[in-house]
Design a protein around this motif. Structure first.
Motif, PDB file in Angstrom:
ATOM      1  N   VAL A 221       0.832  -1.211   0.000  1.00 16.41           N
ATOM      2  CA  VAL A 221       0.000   0.000   0.000  1.00 16.41           C
ATOM      3  C   VAL A 221       0.859   1.251   0.000  1.00 16.41           C
ATOM      4  N   HIS A 222       1.848   1.296   0.907  1.00 19.38           N
ATOM      5  CA  HIS A 222       2.661   2.505   1.073  1.00 19.38           C
ATOM      6  C   HIS A 222       4.016   2.439   0.375  1.00 19.38           C
ATOM      7  N   LEU A 223       4.368   1.226  -0.116  1.00 22.85           N
ATOM      8  CA  LEU A 223       5.628   1.034  -0.860  1.00 22.85           C
ATOM      9  C   LEU A 223       6.842   1.458  -0.049  1.00 22.85           C
ATOM     10  N   LYS A 224       6.762   1.228   1.263  1.00 26.49           N
ATOM     11  CA  LYS A 224       7.890   1.510   2.149  1.00 26.49           C
ATOM     12  C   LYS A 224       8.304   0.215   2.839  1.00 26.49           C
ATOM     13  N   PRO A 225       9.620   0.091   3.151  1.00 26.10           N
ATOM     14  CA  PRO A 225      10.102  -1.156   3.765  1.00 26.10           C
ATOM     15  C   PRO A 225       9.426  -1.438   5.103  1.00 26.10           C
ATOM     16  N   CYS A 226       9.105  -2.687   5.335  1.00 25.42           N
ATOM     17  CA  CYS A 226       8.581  -3.118   6.629  1.00 25.42           C
ATOM     18  C   CYS A 226       9.755  -3.545   7.502  1.00 25.42           C
ATOM     19  N   SER A 227       9.678  -3.239   8.782  1.00 22.59           N
ATOM     20  CA  SER A 227      10.775  -3.545   9.692  1.00 22.59           C
ATOM     21  C   SER A 227      10.469  -4.792  10.510  1.00 22.59           C
ATOM     22  N   LEU A 228      11.495  -5.564  10.790  1.00 18.16           N
ATOM     23  CA  LEU A 228      11.343  -6.774  11.597  1.00 18.16           C
ATOM     24  C   LEU A 228      11.250  -6.391  13.069  1.00 18.16           C
ATOM     25  N   ARG A 229      10.217  -6.867  13.742  1.00 20.10           N
ATOM     26  CA  ARG A 229      10.019  -6.548  15.154  1.00 20.10           C
ATOM     27  C   ARG A 229       9.714  -7.817  15.941  1.00 20.10           C
ATOM     28  N   LYS A 230      10.122  -7.780  17.196  1.00 16.28           N
ATOM     29  CA  LYS A 230       9.782  -8.852  18.123  1.00 16.28           C
ATOM     30  C   LYS A 230       9.322  -8.215  19.413  1.00 16.28           C
ATOM     31  N   GLU A 231       8.087  -8.538  19.825  1.00 21.54           N
ATOM     32  CA  GLU A 231       7.505  -7.923  21.012  1.00 21.54           C
ATOM     33  C   GLU A 231       6.778  -8.958  21.853  1.00 21.54           C
ATOM     34  N   ASP A 232       6.641  -8.622  23.114  1.00 25.61           N
ATOM     35  CA  ASP A 232       5.807  -9.376  24.044  1.00 25.61           C
ATOM     36  C   ASP A 232       4.456  -8.673  24.062  1.00 25.61           C
ATOM     37  N   ASN A 233       3.428  -9.285  23.450  1.00 22.47           N
ATOM     38  CA  ASN A 233       2.133  -8.629  23.267  1.00 22.47           C
ATOM     39  C   ASN A 233       0.983  -9.478  23.794  1.00 22.47           C
ATOM     40  N   TYR A 234      -0.175  -8.825  23.858  1.00 23.38           N
ATOM     41  CA  TYR A 234      -1.427  -9.538  24.104  1.00 23.38           C
ATOM     42  C   TYR A 234      -2.080  -9.817  22.755  1.00 23.38           C
ATOM     43  N   PHE A 235      -2.748 -10.955  22.655  1.00 23.07           N
ATOM     44  CA  PHE A 235      -3.337 -11.398  21.403  1.00 23.07           C
ATOM     45  C   PHE A 235      -4.832 -11.637  21.538  1.00 23.07           C
ATOM     46  N   PHE A 236      -5.546 -11.402  20.425  1.00 16.99           N
ATOM     47  CA  PHE A 236      -6.965 -11.769  20.337  1.00 16.99           C
ATOM     48  C   PHE A 236      -7.072 -13.074  19.571  1.00 16.99           C
ATOM     49  N   ALA A 237      -7.835 -14.014  20.107  1.00 15.87           N
ATOM     50  CA  ALA A 237      -7.947 -15.350  19.519  1.00 15.87           C
ATOM     51  C   ALA A 237      -8.943 -15.349  18.365  1.00 15.87           C
ATOM     52  N   LEU A 238      -8.556 -14.724  17.270  1.00 14.82           N
ATOM     53  CA  LEU A 238      -9.413 -14.642  16.096  1.00 14.82           C
ATOM     54  C   LEU A 238      -9.708 -16.025  15.508  1.00 14.82           C
ATOM     55  N   SER A 239      -8.728 -16.921  15.577  1.00 11.08           N
ATOM     56  CA  SER A 239      -8.899 -18.253  14.991  1.00 11.08           C
ATOM     57  C   SER A 239     -10.064 -19.019  15.624  1.00 11.08           C
ATOM     58  N   LYS A 240     -10.410 -18.663  16.843  1.00 15.42           N
ATOM     59  CA  LYS A 240     -11.526 -19.307  17.538  1.00 15.42           C
ATOM     60  C   LYS A 240     -12.862 -19.042  16.824  1.00 15.42           C
ATOM     61  N   TYR A 241     -12.896 -17.970  16.027  1.00 11.53           N
ATOM     62  CA  TYR A 241     -14.148 -17.549  15.406  1.00 11.53           C
ATOM     63  C   TYR A 241     -14.229 -17.914  13.921  1.00 11.53           C
ATOM     64  N   GLN A 242     -13.413 -18.867  13.508  1.00 13.46           N
ATOM     65  CA  GLN A 242     -13.420 -19.315  12.122  1.00 13.46           C
ATOM     66  C   GLN A 242     -14.819 -19.759  11.675  1.00 13.46           C
ATOM     67  N   SER A 243     -15.423 -20.670  12.395  1.00 11.30           N
ATOM     68  CA  SER A 243     -16.724 -21.209  11.977  1.00 11.30           C
ATOM     69  C   SER A 243     -17.827 -20.168  12.111  1.00 11.30           C
ATOM     70  N   LYS A 244     -17.749 -19.347  13.141  1.00 12.66           N
ATOM     71  CA  LYS A 244     -18.787 -18.326  13.326  1.00 12.66           C
ATOM     72  C   LYS A 244     -18.726 -17.267  12.229  1.00 12.66           C
TER      73      LYS A 244
END
Length: 611
Positions: A213-236
């Protein structure tokens, strides 16, 4: 995604490493992995099951008023890294036209817009301008309000994600999702686009690992984050699209969403450890809530009245779920996949429709500062007026598809449609009425139209225009209203009332009736086109002898034939829309400069009066 799975994960969950259990329990927060590793949940309530509900069988608090008389629509909350551009103006113009149409139908409309003011990109933009993030947000948010005023946008709610009530709603929502067992903590590594505020899958990047979209380089990052379990809602989510094929429009956008879901939903990070300018994660002030998990809640927090208790239950009772989310196609995934799953998790109803429109280009090319071909909406409004800008983009861009702007085409279209077809027809008809009938209607429009085919043409066009408005086919609605003007011009040319008046007797009487018929057609046009060009239509209505208050109180029922009474006095004819001339580059720059100076002078004068 440029990362590897470091543990056995559900399909689609990736780039996450889970620390040893001993380190998890020593944190201020225990990790919530109730559906992955079955570690005890970090919950604000002992009962999470009460919010685990199917999206079609939600709790009583999940939905607001269900009356068919309400209509809640939203634009995106616009990102305040820079002043508004033509893309955001286009979305908001369309939303305003839809809102105005729904008000004509008698609906209780809540039109929500606003600004998204958190995130790394905002902090960087503020720093680049030697401002604090709050100062920067205040300035840019005001620029949106000013432009919306110039474009005659009549919104009902303007929400800022820095509003206190919004922060409280976000934290309340976070607690609900937490109670549902859908938030957990883990390490994340991937390629990140700051401009998108999003981790990118490596397969969607360009050869140089740039954001597509922006044609700018993406940077590699590693973080300790909280996640939302989107995969749980596959069937729904699959069930949502199967049972509600109208959920995503146009249909080809639905195909995109179905493809994303079919490829497998993957959990996503909802916090940032490296971003300070944001809403703190509850009970973990070292992290802030991901800008999208924050901003999407603005559609709900906006429903709160000032002074109301700022919680989810109060907000949804004021109009949720939304009838329509109007967005650009670039943020479709957030609104059509992430957002409904988040709402399901919190036990709230999903919006009725997400409509993703296309992009705008200029002279056939993508717009960008590097190309020097940006289209500034403020300059456009200063030069041509709100009606011209609104009409051109809604009439000439098929809503949902990409559209192109060229100045020559813009001027030719508004001149032909607004100045000639509508304005000239009104002017010459009123001129004939003044000359031959002293600007007074000798017959009612009902009496004048007996046996006249133009009446049937107008009625059919109006009915079809309503159908197109209801289906968000704004260009087609404009076209049908303009067809009335074309039919009126053909009618007056064929009937030649200027000649008939000279003959006197019954021939002159028929000529007088012809003028009334045409003016009634123009009155109906003014009602039917008012969602698109409100000021032009107000001028038409007042020239026909109605007051401004009468115009403000019109409804779609006023498109019914027969509202012009005998004896009504019309105004002297004046052009309701001035033609524009195509200027040279030098003349263009001079015109823009004069318009900007005039606008600044008017602002200073208003400030002095206000003081």
């Amino acid at each position: 995604m440029a990362a590897r799975a470091l543990f056995s994960a559900p399909p689609g969950l990736y780039s996450i490493s889970i620390p040893p259990l001993s380190s998890l329990t020593s944190r201020a927060h225990r990790v919530l992995l109730s559906h992955h590793l079955h570690v005890g949940p970090l919950s604000s309530s002992s009962s999470s099951s009460r919010r685990r509900c199917h999206y079609r069988a939600c709790t009583d608090e999940s939905k607001g008023p269900t009356s068919s008389d309400s209509f809640v629509l939203t634009t995106p909350l616009y990102y305040v890294n820079a002043p508004p551009h033509m893309g955001s103006a286009y979305t908001t113009i369309a939303a305003d036209a839809i809102a105005r149409f729904q008000r004509l139908l008698g609906k209780k409309v809540i039109f929500i817009t606003g600004t998204d003011e958190h995130g790394e990109k905002i902090a960087s933009a503020a720093e680049a301008n030697n401002r604090s993030p709050r100062e920067h947000c205040d300035i840019i948010a005001q620029s949106y309000r000013s432009l919306w005023s110039d474009l005659q946008i009549e919104y009902d709610k303007f929400i800022r994600t820095t509003d206190q009530k919004h922060e409280k709603v976000v934290k309340d929502f976070y607690a609900r999702v937490l109670d549902s067992g859908d938030i957990y903590r883990a390490d994340y590594e991937g390629l990140y686009c700051v401009n998108c505020e999003e981790y990118k899958d490596e397969k969607e990047l360009t050869e140089n690992k740039c954001c597509p979209v922006h044609l700018k380089p993406c940077s590699l990052r590693k973080e300790d984050n909280y996640f939302f379990a989107l995969s749980k809602y596959q069937s729904k989510m699959e069930e949502l699209l199967t049972n509600n094929p109208e959920f995503v429009k146009p249909s080809f956008r639905l195909n995109e969403v179905q493809s994303w879901i079919k490829s497998g939903l993957r959990d996503f990070s909802i916090s940032r450890a490296s971003v300070e300018w944001g809403i703190p994660v509850p009970n973990d002030t070292k992290q802030t809530i991901y800008v999208w998990f924050d901003a999407l809640l603005g559609y709900i927090s906006a429903l709160l009245e000032n002074g109301e208790n700022p919680d989810i239950q109060t907000a949804v009772s004021s109009g949720w779920p939304a009838s329509l989310h109007l967005i650009g196609k670039d943020i479709l995934r957030f609104h059509a996949v992430y957002w409904p799953a988040m709402l399901m998790s919190a036990g709230l109803g999903v919006p009725k429709m997400v409509f993703g429109h296309g992009f705008l280009t200029k002279d056939g090319m993508k717009m960008g500062k590097s190309l020097g071909n940006t289209l500034e909406p403020t300059d456009l409004v200063n030069r041509f007026g709100a009606d011209s800008v609104r009409y051109f983009f809604l009439r000439e861009v098929e809503f949902g598809n990409d559209g192109d702007y060229s100045e020559e085409r813009f001027i030719n279209i508004v001149n032909a449609h607004l100045a000639n077809t509508i304005g000239n027809l009104l002017n010459r008809t009123l001129g004939l009425l003044k000359k031959n009938c002293e600007s007074t209607l000798p017959f009612s429009s009902t009496e004048a139209a007996e046996g006249i085919g133009l009446k049937n043409t107008v009625e059919k066009s109006v009915e079809m225009a309503r159908h197109h408005y209801e289906n968000l086919a704004l260009s087609s609605a404009c076209e049908l209203v303009l067809d009335i003007g074309n039919a009126g011009n053909l009618y007056i040319d064929e009937r030649a009332p200027w000649s008939c008046f000279k003959k006197g007797g019954e021939t002159a009487e028929m000529a007088a009736k012809d003028l009334v018929v045409i003016l009634e057609a123009l009155r109906i046009m003014a009602v039917a086109l008012s969602p698109v060009a409100p000021s032009l239509c107000a001028r038409i209505y007042t020239q026909l002898g109605f007051t401004e208050d009468q115009f403000k109180s019109i409804t779609w029922a006023d498109t019914k034939w027969g509202m012009l009474p005998a004896g009504q006095k019309t105004m002297d004819p004046k052009p309701v829309f001035a033609r524009f001339e195509i200027k040279s580059e030098e003349e263009l720059q001079e015109a823009v400069s004069k318009a900007v100076k005039s606008s600044k002078k008017a602002s200073r004068t208003q400030g002095m009066v206000g003081a």
